[in-house]
Scaffold this motif. Structure first.
Motif, short mmCIF file in Angstrom:
data_model
loop_
_atom_site.label_atom_id
_atom_site.label_comp_id
_atom_site.label_asym_id
_atom_site.label_seq_id
_atom_site.Cartn_x
_atom_site.Cartn_y
_atom_site.Cartn_z
N THR A 13 0.80 -1.16 0.05
CA THR A 13 0.06 -0.19 -0.03
C THR A 13 1.06 1.28 -0.03
OG1 THR A 13 -0.08 0.05 2.25
CG2 THR A 13 -1.78 -1.26 1.23
N ILE A 14 0.35 2.33 -0.31
CA ILE A 14 1.00 3.50 -0.20
C ILE A 14 0.82 4.55 1.03
CG2 ILE A 14 1.22 3.82 -2.79
CD1 ILE A 14 -1.19 5.95 -2.75
N SER A 15 -0.03 4.09 1.85
CA SER A 15 -0.15 4.75 2.90
C SER A 15 -0.65 3.95 4.50
CB SER A 15 -1.18 5.79 3.17
OG SER A 15 -2.33 5.40 3.09
N TYR A 73 5.96 4.06 0.71
CA TYR A 73 5.83 5.41 0.32
C TYR A 73 6.52 5.62 -0.74
CZ TYR A 73 3.85 5.87 5.39
OH TYR A 73 3.31 5.68 6.46
N ASN A 74 5.40 6.57 -1.77
CA ASN A 74 6.36 6.94 -2.92
C ASN A 74 7.67 7.75 -2.62
OD1 ASN A 74 4.46 5.84 -4.74
ND2 ASN A 74 3.09 7.51 -4.14
N PRO A 75 8.86 7.76 -3.69
CA PRO A 75 9.97 8.34 -3.18
C PRO A 75 9.94 9.85 -3.38
CG PRO A 75 10.05 7.17 -5.29
CD PRO A 75 8.84 6.82 -4.58
N ILE A 76 10.30 10.48 -2.96
CA ILE A 76 10.62 12.20 -3.13
C ILE A 76 12.07 12.58 -2.99
CG2 ILE A 76 9.99 14.55 -1.93
CD1 ILE A 76 7.43 13.11 -2.63
N TYR A 77 12.39 12.92 -4.17
CA TYR A 77 13.48 13.47 -4.34
C TYR A 77 14.25 14.84 -4.10
CZ TYR A 77 12.84 9.21 -7.22
OH TYR A 77 12.48 8.06 -7.72
N ASP A 134 -7.93 17.27 5.82
CA ASP A 134 -7.54 15.94 6.41
C ASP A 134 -8.41 15.04 5.74
OD1 ASP A 134 -6.25 14.15 8.10
OD2 ASP A 134 -6.98 14.73 9.62
N CYS A 135 -8.20 14.47 4.88
CA CYS A 135 -9.20 13.40 4.19
C CYS A 135 -8.73 12.18 4.84
CB CYS A 135 -9.16 13.42 2.60
SG CYS A 135 -7.42 13.24 2.03
N GLU A 136 -9.50 11.13 4.58
CA GLU A 136 -9.22 9.82 5.25
C GLU A 136 -7.83 9.09 5.22
OE1 GLU A 136 -11.32 5.76 6.06
OE2 GLU A 136 -12.29 7.07 4.64
N THR A 137 -7.22 9.22 4.33
CA THR A 137 -5.89 8.68 4.01
C THR A 137 -4.76 9.78 3.36
OG1 THR A 137 -6.21 7.90 1.82
CG2 THR A 137 -6.81 6.24 3.50
N GLY A 138 -3.59 9.68 3.85
CA GLY A 138 -2.60 10.57 3.35
C GLY A 138 -2.24 11.68 4.07
N PRO A 139 -2.89 12.82 3.89
CA PRO A 139 -2.33 14.01 4.76
C PRO A 139 -1.73 13.95 6.07
CG PRO A 139 -4.10 14.67 3.34
CD PRO A 139 -4.05 12.97 3.49
N ASN A 140 -2.44 13.21 6.80
CA ASN A 140 -2.28 13.20 8.57
C ASN A 140 -0.97 12.37 8.64
OD1 ASN A 140 -3.00 10.50 8.17
ND2 ASN A 140 -4.60 10.58 9.81
N GLU A 141 -0.33 11.41 7.54
CA GLU A 141 0.78 10.77 7.84
C GLU A 141 1.84 11.60 7.21
OE1 GLU A 141 0.90 6.54 6.31
OE2 GLU A 141 -1.17 6.78 6.02
N ILE A 142 1.61 12.55 6.45
CA ILE A 142 2.64 13.54 6.08
C ILE A 142 3.09 14.46 7.04
CG2 ILE A 142 3.18 15.18 4.11
CD1 ILE A 142 1.51 13.49 2.39
#
Length: 169
Positions: free
Chosen positions: A17-19, A40-44, A161-169
């Protein structure tokens, strides 16, 4: 967002999964946690940042109201006094609807639709040059890469703060 095809998920040997929240959703339907890996997807790293300008806001993404809720951004910004510009980099099925909405709100002179751009960060550095904050009003995301990418360019982010994603960032 509810995971569809629960029985098919249970038949797979392993899940990537991605999150973390998506991993939690898959576990909730009965998949053993040891059979789920979050990658997680890579950030360069960026060699330079995009200059700060508190008057320039940025939205980058697909213009689809059911997912991105860009009308929320228009509504909020229409109440902001003073000088500001919203740059929209992206296109989608609701772009014409959004252009009509900004006219109705009387902010058409403050919203610039740049359209779909193949390499948006290069374009932003050359054409917009400075940004105060990236705005994300999504209702649905898996893992909003645009937040990570914006931060890697030194841009502040304001996000729902949608259900998946932003709060992990």
């Amino acid at each position: 967002q509810k995971v569809k095809g629960n029985n098919l998920f249970k038949k797979a040997d392993h899940h990537i999964t991605i999150s973390k929240k998506i991993s939690d959703q898959i576990e909730k339907i009965g998949v053993n946690r040891k059979d789920i890996t979050t990658v997680y997807n890579p950030i360069y790293p960026q060699e330079s940042t995009i200059a700060f300008n508190s008057k320039n806001f940025l939205f980058m993404g697909r213009l689809r109201e059911s997912h991105k809720q860009v009308s929320t951004i228009f509504s909020a910004l229409s109440k902001v006094s003073g000088e500001w510009i919203l740059h929209i980099v992206g296109d989608g099925p609701d772009s014409e609807k959004y252009k009509h909405q900004v006219k109705e709100l009387g902010i058409e002179d403050k919203v610039i639709f740049h359209g779909f751009i193949e390499n948006p960060w290069v374009y932003i550095k050359k054409n917009i040059e400075s940004v105060g904050a990236l705005l994300l009003s999504s209702r649905i995301e898996g893992f909003p890469m645009v937040l990570c990418e914006a931060m890697s360019h030194g841009i502040y982010c304001i996000s729902s703060d949608c259900e998946t994603g932003p709060n992990e960032i």
